[in-house]
Scaffold this motif. Structure first.
Motif, mmCIF file in Angstrom:
data_model
loop_
_atom_site.group_PDB
_atom_site.id
_atom_site.type_symbol
_atom_site.label_atom_id
_atom_site.label_comp_id
_atom_site.label_asym_id
_atom_site.label_seq_id
_atom_site.Cartn_x
_atom_site.Cartn_y
_atom_site.Cartn_z
ATOM 1 N N PRO A 261 0.808 -1.229 0.000
ATOM 2 C CA PRO A 261 0.000 0.000 0.000
ATOM 3 C C PRO A 261 0.835 1.270 0.000
ATOM 4 O O PRO A 261 0.331 2.341 -0.321
ATOM 5 N N ILE A 262 2.101 1.177 0.400
ATOM 6 C CA ILE A 262 2.975 2.356 0.441
ATOM 7 C C ILE A 262 3.977 2.253 -0.705
ATOM 8 O O ILE A 262 4.767 1.300 -0.765
ATOM 9 N N PRO A 263 3.989 3.209 -1.637
ATOM 10 C CA PRO A 263 4.931 3.159 -2.763
ATOM 11 C C PRO A 263 6.381 3.170 -2.294
ATOM 12 O O PRO A 263 6.705 3.731 -1.247
ATOM 13 N N THR A 264 7.250 2.571 -3.087
ATOM 14 C CA THR A 264 8.672 2.502 -2.739
ATOM 15 C C THR A 264 9.297 3.890 -2.639
ATOM 16 O O THR A 264 10.146 4.143 -1.788
ATOM 17 N N SER A 265 8.859 4.799 -3.513
ATOM 18 C CA SER A 265 9.416 6.155 -3.487
ATOM 19 C C SER A 265 9.110 6.858 -2.176
ATOM 20 O O SER A 265 9.944 7.585 -1.615
ATOM 21 N N LEU B 167 11.782 8.146 0.641
ATOM 22 C CA LEU B 167 11.731 9.530 1.143
ATOM 23 C C LEU B 167 11.643 9.549 2.672
ATOM 24 O O LEU B 167 12.326 10.348 3.337
ATOM 25 N N TRP B 168 10.829 8.669 3.246
ATOM 26 C CA TRP B 168 10.695 8.572 4.697
ATOM 27 C C TRP B 168 12.002 8.138 5.342
ATOM 28 O O TRP B 168 12.436 8.712 6.341
ATOM 29 N N GLU B 169 12.660 7.116 4.763
ATOM 30 C CA GLU B 169 13.907 6.606 5.335
ATOM 31 C C GLU B 169 15.007 7.649 5.302
ATOM 32 O O GLU B 169 15.871 7.677 6.181
ATOM 33 N N ARG B 170 14.981 8.520 4.306
ATOM 34 C CA ARG B 170 16.057 9.512 4.207
ATOM 35 C C ARG B 170 15.808 10.733 5.086
ATOM 36 O O ARG B 170 16.744 11.306 5.636
#
Length: 719
Positions: A7-11, A15-18
């Motif tokens: 449900p959550i796009p990889t992009s 962005l969240w991880e960075r």
């Protein structure tokens, strides 16, 4: 075969991880800035928006810092998610979060209950220090920032320990423990009786003689104000601090000695009303800062030393980082690091300024410093904190009130007639009225109507000098009569009946009004006199220009505000006040809904005057209880009867009403719980709290012991 759907796009994940860690670190710094700059405003105004911002920032600050430390620990060793060669910076950022968890000096607790959580913060200190050490050890073999990291780790541990100790000292149990005197076992009874028995066995004429206690008349005043002290702001702070050290025991229900009572009465009976107000304002500021800030911790010798170590450590860490070669780090991360370093120094600089220009520093000044250049600067700064007593404030005075005043300097008011008129239902509503009716029903269903009423119908009026002087003189005159604790207790328990004992009121007037004071519940008495005051105020404008009228009106609306909108403050004395208020409002709305009233173009005054006149026109020869029974607790027409009797007094009615209102206010001040008084200091303060402390200084109350010390026994042996 079931296909997995993400449900959550990889992009979005990348962005969240960075940016998650960077965002939360900057959020944590922002919240600290809001708290250190905004927290002092909550004691200057009961503004719900300001209090909400501080409350939400206070709750989010710890969560954001704890969450960021968890992200750092989770990201340790994952260079891909944090940038090239970023592990050193991760370890360097962790101690900043310890600094943030330490919180600003201006707030350690949002409410008194937060102080009882000091043990939770102590455990949090241990675990967060362990987490920061773990992050540092993980990066240590190749960490080029280890000297700066260690320095920041030291500063962060100091700040977090300061907050934990501040909460510990402000928790009421420990606050009380710090004020208890050493145990006094009294005279050695066993030894005296052994000697007495031995002398008796030897058949010697023996008896025990007790030395008489020192009488009140023989006591001398040991604490006095020097000439000119009341115009010297530094001396005022010193006097206020002296009485704070004694009367802070009120918060935890300690008993004061006769000597302390005598000393305080003698000091305050010689003061003018405006000087007493300033003294109490400073004294309450000491109470607020002792219970809600780090003031007690940082204004000690040990606290100053640790604060100097912390500030120096952050400064040296900034120097190390500035000289470090930073080509291996991402530019944005370097910018964040500089932001954290300068932010930490900026917050510490603000805290240092507040520490220097605080009442605690002024109170610590010795007489040798009071003619120095430092004292001159402090006097100038303290002059901005003086109450203005002006109803028409200029722009400069408005700025002074926002930035420097010690408390709200106004009183909140609420009016039952005004509320009932605006909330009444129309007999024939039109189509445009239905959205408003639906809105009221929805917020009532959600339980938000009381909050909406508080935001809409609570008004503020400046605390005038005339009002405070009247309250002060009334309590001062009663203090002259309170030579013994029994009289002081009777005065404290009076709620209008003491006024009627005055020789100016004849027996008929005494018996007429006494039933509306002592023969009814306290909350009922407030409602009766509030509505009666409103009727008299609106119906007799010719008598409404004097101080007695204005004082009665202001105290009437203020006392109803306390009863309705500060129920925790009056809960111990109010009885079924909320039920009686609702029933009275319901009857008033019903009465107004069935009658056409004027539009009241001049701010509603004409409409209120007409509404009061309509109620007074009702025939009240028969008591309302004889017609309606006691199912409804409404007192609307009982107050109408009282108002008609007050109007018979002509010009004397305002004198009576103003004095009755002062006694009702004093009764509330003396009978509600001390921690409720203190709790409201963090929400702008209340006039009733000033009256509570003034009564204690005048020796009016129940917290003074009857005897002082113990008798000294002597064994007398005859020859």
């Amino acid at each position: 075969m079931v296909s997995s759907i993400n449900p959550i796009p990889t992009s979005v994940k990348k962005l969240w991880e960075r940016w998650n860690l960077r965002s939360f670190i900057l959020l944590s710094l922002t919240l600290q800035t809001i708290l250190i700059l905004g927290a002092p405003f909550r004691k200057r105004a009961p503004n719900m928006a300001i209090i909400f911002i501080i409350w939400s920032s206070y709750l989010l600050a710890d969560w954001a810092a704890n969450f960021a430390i968890g992200l750092i620990s989770n990201s340790q060793g994952n260079a891909r998610g944090t940038g090239d060669n970023n592990e050193d910076l991760l370890a360097f950022w962790a101690p900043f979060l310890l600094l943030h968890l330490g919180g600003p000096d201006t707030i350690t607790a949002f409410a008194l209950e937060d102080n009882t959580l000091w043990l939770r913060h102590f455990l949090g200190l241990i675990f967060q220090v362990i987490a920061a050490i773990y992050v540092f050890i993980q990066s240590f073999p190749t960490n080029k920032l280890w000297p700066s990291t260690i320095l920041l780790f030291l500063a962060g541990t100091i700040k977090y320990a300061e907050r934990t100790r501040g909460l510990y000292l402000a928790s009421l149990d420990n606050f009380k423990e710090s004020m208890l005197k050493k145990p006094d076992p009294g005279p050695n009874y066993a030894k005296l009786m052994e000697e007495y028995s031995s002398k008796k066995e030897a058949k010697l004429p023996t008896h025990i003689e007790l030395t008489a206690e020192r009488s009140k008349e023989s006591r001398t005043v040991t604490y006095v104000a020097e000439p000119g002290d009341m115009e010297n702001d530094i001396a005022m702070v010193r006097h206020a601090y002296h009485f704070y050290k004694i009367f802070r025991g009120l918060i935890v229900d300690l008993i004061f000695s006769f000597h302390e009572r005598f000393e305080s009465r003698a000091f305050f009976q010689e003061r003018e009303a405006k000087d007493a107000f300033r003294l109490i304002a400073i004294e309450l500021n000491f109470v607020y800062e002792a219970l809600f800030t780090k003031a007690v911790v940082v204004h000690s010798m040990r606290g100053c030393i640790f604060r100097a170590i912390s500030f120096t450590a952050v400064s040296i860490a900034l120097g190390f980082f500035y000289k470090l070669e930073k080509h291996d780090y991402h530019k944005f991360d370097v910018g964040i690091t500089y932001t954290l370093l300068f932010g930490a120094l900026g917050l510490d600089s603000i805290a240092l300024f507040m520490l220097i220009f605080s009442d605690w520093t002024v109170a610590a000044l010795t007489k040798s410093w009071q003619k120095s250049f430092v004292a001159t600067i402090l006097k100038k700064y303290l002059s901005f904190k003086r109450p203005s007593w002006s109803e028409n404030t200029s722009c400069l005075d408005w700025i002074r009130q926002i930035l420097f005043r010690r408390w709200y300097e106004s009183i909140s008011t609420f009016n039952l007639i005004d509320y009932s008129l605006k909330e009444r239902e129309k007999m024939f509503p039109n189509i445009f009225d239905y959205p408003g009716i639906a809105y009221i029903k929805i917020i009532d269903l959600l339980g938000l109507k009381d909050l909406r009423d508080k935001m809409k119908y609570r008004h503020s009026t400046p605390l005038t000098r005339a009002l405070w002087e009247f309250i002060f003189k009334e309590l001062q005159s009663k203090s002259m009569l309170a030579d013994d604790p029994e009289t002081a207790k009777r005065i404290c328990s009076a709620r209008g009946d003491w006024v009627l004992q005055d020789s100016d009121w004849n027996s008929t007037e005494h018996s007429t009004f006494l039933r509306y004071i002592v023969e009814v519940d306290y909350d009922q008495s407030i409602l009766l006199w509030h509505i009666a005051t409103e009727f008299c105020y609106n119906m007799e404008w010719s008598d409404g220009d004097g101080d007695g009228c204005k004082i009665s009106k202001a105290l009437s609306d203020y006392m109803l505000y306390l009863l309705v909108m500060q129920p925790t403050l009056t809960s111990s004395v109010a009885g079924i006040g909320q039920i009686r208020f609702r029933d009275t409002c319901a009857e008033a709305k019903k009465f107004f809904s069935r009658r056409e009233l004027g539009s009241g173009r001049s701010g509603g005054d004409e409409q209120q005057q007409e509404a009061c006149q309509r109620i007074l026109e009702v025939n009240t020869e028969v008591e309302p209880v004889a017609v309606k029974g006691d199912r409804s607790k409404s007192v609307l027409f009982d107050a109408c009867i009282l108002a008609k009797k007050l109007m018979d007094l002509k010009e004397k009615k305002w004198e009576l009403m103003s004095k009755v209102w002062v006694e009702l206010l004093s009764y509330t001040a003396g009978h509600c719980r001390a921690n409720d008084h203190v709790q409201l200091l963090s929400k702008g303060g209340e006039l009733v709290t000033f009256v509570w402390l003034l009564m204690a200084h005048f020796g009016i109350g129940e917290q003074f012991q009857i005897n002082e010390g113990h008798a000294r026994a002597k064994l007398i042996v005859g020859k």
